[in-house]
Write a protein that holds these residues in place. Structure first.
Motif, PDB file in Angstrom:
ATOM      1  N   ASP B 226       0.821  -1.205   0.000  1.00 29.28           N
ATOM      2  CA  ASP B 226       0.000   0.000   0.000  1.00 29.28           C
ATOM      3  C   ASP B 226       0.854   1.254   0.000  1.00 29.28           C
ATOM      4  O   ASP B 226       0.606   2.192  -0.764  1.00 29.28           O
ATOM      5  CB  ASP B 226      -0.915   0.007   1.226  1.00 29.28           C
ATOM      6  CG  ASP B 226      -2.039  -0.992   1.062  1.00 29.28           C
ATOM      7  OD1 ASP B 226      -2.160  -1.521  -0.044  1.00 29.28           O
ATOM      8  OD2 ASP B 226      -2.760  -1.225   2.031  1.00 29.28           O
ATOM      9  N   GLU B 229       2.510   1.753  -3.338  1.00 28.67           N
ATOM     10  CA  GLU B 229       1.624   2.163  -4.423  1.00 28.67           C
ATOM     11  C   GLU B 229       1.189   3.609  -4.258  1.00 28.67           C
ATOM     12  O   GLU B 229       1.109   4.365  -5.227  1.00 28.67           O
ATOM     13  CB  GLU B 229       0.406   1.242  -4.469  1.00 28.67           C
ATOM     14  CG  GLU B 229      -0.452   1.492  -5.685  1.00 28.67           C
ATOM     15  CD  GLU B 229      -1.727   0.700  -5.636  1.00 28.67           C
ATOM     16  OE1 GLU B 229      -1.799  -0.270  -4.867  1.00 28.67           O
ATOM     17  OE2 GLU B 229      -2.657   1.067  -6.364  1.00 28.67           O
ATOM     18  N   ARG B 287      -0.370 -11.861  -9.419  1.00 27.59           N
ATOM     19  CA  ARG B 287      -1.700 -11.356  -9.779  1.00 27.59           C
ATOM     20  C   ARG B 287      -1.795  -9.836  -9.743  1.00 27.59           C
ATOM     21  O   ARG B 287      -2.898  -9.297  -9.777  1.00 27.59           O
ATOM     22  CB  ARG B 287      -2.745 -11.981  -8.863  1.00 27.59           C
ATOM     23  CG  ARG B 287      -2.448 -11.849  -7.400  1.00 27.59           C
ATOM     24  CD  ARG B 287      -3.393 -12.745  -6.624  1.00 27.59           C
ATOM     25  NE  ARG B 287      -4.713 -12.199  -6.596  1.00 27.59           N
ATOM     26  CZ  ARG B 287      -5.205 -11.528  -5.567  1.00 27.59           C
ATOM     27  NH1 ARG B 287      -4.471 -11.334  -4.496  1.00 27.59           N
ATOM     28  NH2 ARG B 287      -6.423 -11.063  -5.595  1.00 27.59           N
ATOM     29  N   ARG B 293       2.831  -1.629  -7.532  1.00 26.45           N
ATOM     30  CA  ARG B 293       2.479  -2.641  -6.548  1.00 26.45           C
ATOM     31  C   ARG B 293       3.194  -3.953  -6.855  1.00 26.45           C
ATOM     32  O   ARG B 293       3.669  -4.646  -5.966  1.00 26.45           O
ATOM     33  CB  ARG B 293       0.968  -2.834  -6.606  1.00 26.45           C
ATOM     34  CG  ARG B 293       0.386  -3.265  -5.308  1.00 26.45           C
ATOM     35  CD  ARG B 293      -1.114  -3.288  -5.418  1.00 26.45           C
ATOM     36  NE  ARG B 293      -1.659  -3.962  -4.270  1.00 26.45           N
ATOM     37  CZ  ARG B 293      -1.865  -3.371  -3.098  1.00 26.45           C
ATOM     38  NH1 ARG B 293      -1.579  -2.114  -2.943  1.00 26.45           N
ATOM     39  NH2 ARG B 293      -2.336  -4.039  -2.076  1.00 26.45           N
TER      40      ARG B 293
END
Lengths: 99, 473
Positions: B226, B229, B287, B293
């Motif tokens: 987090d 990002e 993913r 991120r």
């Protein structure tokens, strides 16, 4: 001496518990303060009862208080910033980024 | 008091002087002179980096509070190179509308964190170490929340500062228990008092949280994706490279010098965290859609590889760890250089946006490919050699299972690094990112990092130099 350590241990784990379950940023911040203050008690007690002829623990406490004050100031500033952007300081609203 | 002690703290003092000069320049210079702020800051910082190369012996000052030796200086110069590249990268972002008036603050905050890392590296006492750690992490929170009017930035800053404060609180609790059981805080005297009783083991367990948080190994990695990002891209680059490098090296020296008596315990802790962080971060990285991120998860798994060097407790381990840090710095910063220039020119940050990137910007995509290959550890690039040495250091102490897990994960990581390469070279796209010319600062940063990736693998004398100055337990 044990009694003081029990108090500080309770404060410490109350802080950890609060950090995990609190829903608002300020509540989390208060929990962190509990942890930091329990550390201060620990240092004072160890110094006073176990090593009364030296001052290291006292010095550490002074520095720890100063540093935790700085940390809290920054954290509150960021909380205010969050409030301005999101109009809320609830943790559940801090979900802009996921995965 | 003997004031000549201050002479040993040369790099700290020159950094403080640099901070004061830049602060005054930012405060009093006119509008015209402020246009030259960026180049002046970069040149002054380069001079400061060059000062570190002056030879100096081994020893300690202020009664053991401050320790200096050659490997410390070497790691400090690694941090300096990283910071210099980040400064070069920041020029575009700092020129943009919302940040141009905060330019001086960016430099001031970055240099304060760097100062904290210096103190952390040279600490000879837990007090000094703690103050260094906090000096490094408090301004870092300001840097992450630097884009004041962006929601993500504020959110990332809040997550970072709260987890940082929590981790440092736990770490402090550990220090207080160590003080209670040993009676001293000096790194030179603590090892004599370490007997391995349960209180000390618990204290160590609490203490190590602070540093594991700083290098974002797996049980303490939740903040990293987090924060990475949400932070401005240059700050992310700084956070993922410089901050992580200092934390990793400090953890290694503390384990070697201070907690040598608890070796069995810390090897068990490191074993678990390394295996977990490499695996978990790899699985999550697959993913990801957002490139920042994605690199955050990749850097968590790289942190696992970094600490693989430390687990053996040998001089070979220290050499391989420092070498890995150097290579990782160049590869990761090259990737971030490309991301930040693309984000600045087009505002695009997702992996799918990079489809067809090779047709429009062949040079940038080649640099990005080099960086990702180096991170994955493909032979001609430096990343292969750094990974090889880290594995060799762990095998040397017979951690076969751990090295096996790491090897399997290297293959997995190859898959997701290649996904990005595939997007750039193979995937078709009707509207790829338009081609653009990068400015001179970014170009310089790209040249430095690419040269680092290509040269470091072949230039064996760097490795030999690190090997000659590192020490074991």
């Amino acid at each position: 001496m044990e009694y003081y350590l029990v108090v500080s241990a309770i404060m410490m784990f109350a802080g950890i518990y609060g950090f995990i379950v609190r829903r608002s940023l300020l509540g989390i911040l208060i929990s962190i303060e509990l942890i930091l203050n329990s550390v201060d008690i620990n240092f004072m007690v160890f110094n006073r009862y176990l090593y009364p002829d030296q001052m290291e623990g006292f010095f550490f406490t002074l520095f720890a208080i100063g540093v935790s004050a700085a940390e809290t100031a920054i954290a509150i500033a960021i909380c205010i910033n969050v409030y301005r952007n999101l109009h809320s300081i609830q943790v559940k609203n801090l979900d802009e980024m996921k995965n | 008091m003997n004031y000549s002690n201050f002479l040993y703290m040369r790099e700290e003092i020159s950094l403080i002087v640099l901070m004061v000069v830049l602060f005054l320049y930012d405060l009093f210079a006119g509008k015209k002179a402020l246009n030259f702020f960026q180049p002046v800051a970069c040149v002054l910082f380069a001079i400061h980096t060059a000062l570190l190369l002056l030879p100096r012996g081994v020893g300690e000052a202020f009664g053991g509070m401050y320790q200096f030796n050659e490997i410390n200086i070497f790691v400090k110069s690694i941090l300096n190179i990283g910071t210099l590249i980040v400064f070069l990268l920041s020029s575009n972002w700092l020129k943009s509308e919302g940040t141009v008036h905060k330019r001086g603050e960016f430099f001031f905050l970055t240099l304060s964190t760097l100062l904290g890392m210096y103190f952390m590296l040279s600490a000879g006492n837990f007090l000094m170490y703690f103050i260094g750690l906090e000096t490094a992490s408090i301004p870092m929170a300001c840097l992450i929340a630097f884009d004041k009017y962006k929601k993500v930035s504020a959110e990332a800053g809040a997550k970072y500062i709260l987890s940082a404060a929590f981790a440092s609180g736990l770490s402090l609790y550990g220090i207080s228990l160590i003080y209670g059981s040993v009676g001293t805080l000096y790194f030179n005297d603590v090892p004599a008092g370490i007997t391995g009783d349960p209180l000390q083991i618990m204290a160590f367990g609490f203490f190590v949280v602070g540093l594991l948080f700083k290098i974002s190994l797996v049980p303490f990695h939740q903040w990293a994706p987090d924060s990475y990002e949400g932070a401005p891209t240059t700050v992310t680059a700084y956070l993922s490279v410089v901050s992580k490098a200092s934390g990793a090296f400090v953890l290694l020296t503390l384990l070697y010098k201070v907690f040598g008596g608890l070796m069995d315990q810390w090897q068990a802790i490191l074993f678990a965290t390394i295996a977990l962080s490499i695996t978990v971060a790899n699985l999550f990285a697959i993913r990801q859609k957002n490139l920042k991120r994605f690199l955050a998860y990749s850097s968590i798994s790289q942190a696992g590889y970094i600490m693989l060097g430390a687990i053996g407790g040998t001089a070979l381990g220290m050499t391989s760890l420092v070498y890995f840090l150097l290579v990782y710095l160049f590869s990761n910063l090259a990737a971030f250089a490309v991301i930040s220039i693309v984000e600045h020119r087009s505002g695009k940050i997702n992996i799918s946006d990079y489809n067809g990137f090779y047709q429009t910007n062949p040079r940038l995509s080649v640099v990005m490919t080099f960086a990702l290959f180096s991170l994955a550890g493909i032979p001609p690039f430096a990343g292969f050699f750094s990974k090889f040495f880290v594995f060799a250091a762990a095998v040397d102490k017979e951690f076969y299972v751990l090295v096996f897990i790491a090897l399997i994960n290297t293959v997995i990581s190859l898959y997701y690094y290649l996904l990005v390469v595939k997007a750039m070279f193979i995937n078709p796209n009707d509207a790829p990112i338009a081609s653009f010319r990068s400015d001179n600062y970014t170009r310089l940063a790209l040249i430095i990092t690419t040269a680092g990736i290509l040269v470091l693998g072949v230039a064996s004398n760097i490795y030999e130099y690190i090997s000659s100055i590192s020490y074991g337990m």
